[in-house]
Design an enzyme around this catalytic site. Sequence first.
Site, PDB file in Angstrom:
ATOM      1  N   LYS A 124      -7.356   0.568   7.015  1.00  0.00           N
ATOM      2  CA  LYS A 124      -7.471   1.996   6.710  1.00  0.00           C
ATOM      3  C   LYS A 124      -8.414   2.329   5.559  1.00  0.00           C
ATOM      4  CE  LYS A 124      -3.774   3.221   9.328  1.00  0.00           C
ATOM      5  NZ  LYS A 124      -3.645   4.279  10.278  1.00  0.00           N
ATOM      6  N   LYS A 149      -7.349  -3.318   4.747  1.00  0.00           N
ATOM      7  CA  LYS A 149      -8.388  -3.759   5.684  1.00  0.00           C
ATOM      8  C   LYS A 149      -8.539  -2.792   6.849  1.00  0.00           C
ATOM      9  CE  LYS A 149      -6.792  -8.105   5.871  1.00  0.00           C
ATOM     10  NZ  LYS A 149      -6.582  -9.452   6.384  1.00  0.00           N
TER      11      LYS A 149
END
Length: 110
Positions: free
Chosen positions: A70, A68
Amino acid sequence: MEKIESKVLNHYQLQKLVEGLKSDGKSVVFTNGCFDILHYGHIDYLEKAKGLGDFLVVAINTDESVKKLKGANRPINQEYDRARIIAALGFVDAVTLFDDDTPKRLIEAV
């Protein structure tokens, strides 16, 4: 020498450990990160964090949380591997994983 795996705790184990440390008058330092691609900056930062108290807890983002934050191609290293690598550092006392965007709920629980 302490086994690396024994430093990787679930939230309940961590909570009980921290309660005991606090009742013994020990100070607990808490920090967090993804630690997906470990570099010297991480090591320096964590070593300095240990100097701020008696016991250093490092919370590591789970694989889902890293994705979520990266992107879909991350993490490169899986969560349990990242936890064991951080736990292998002599100045790190405990490691735990968290799934939220921030460790706020974990900090409040501990």
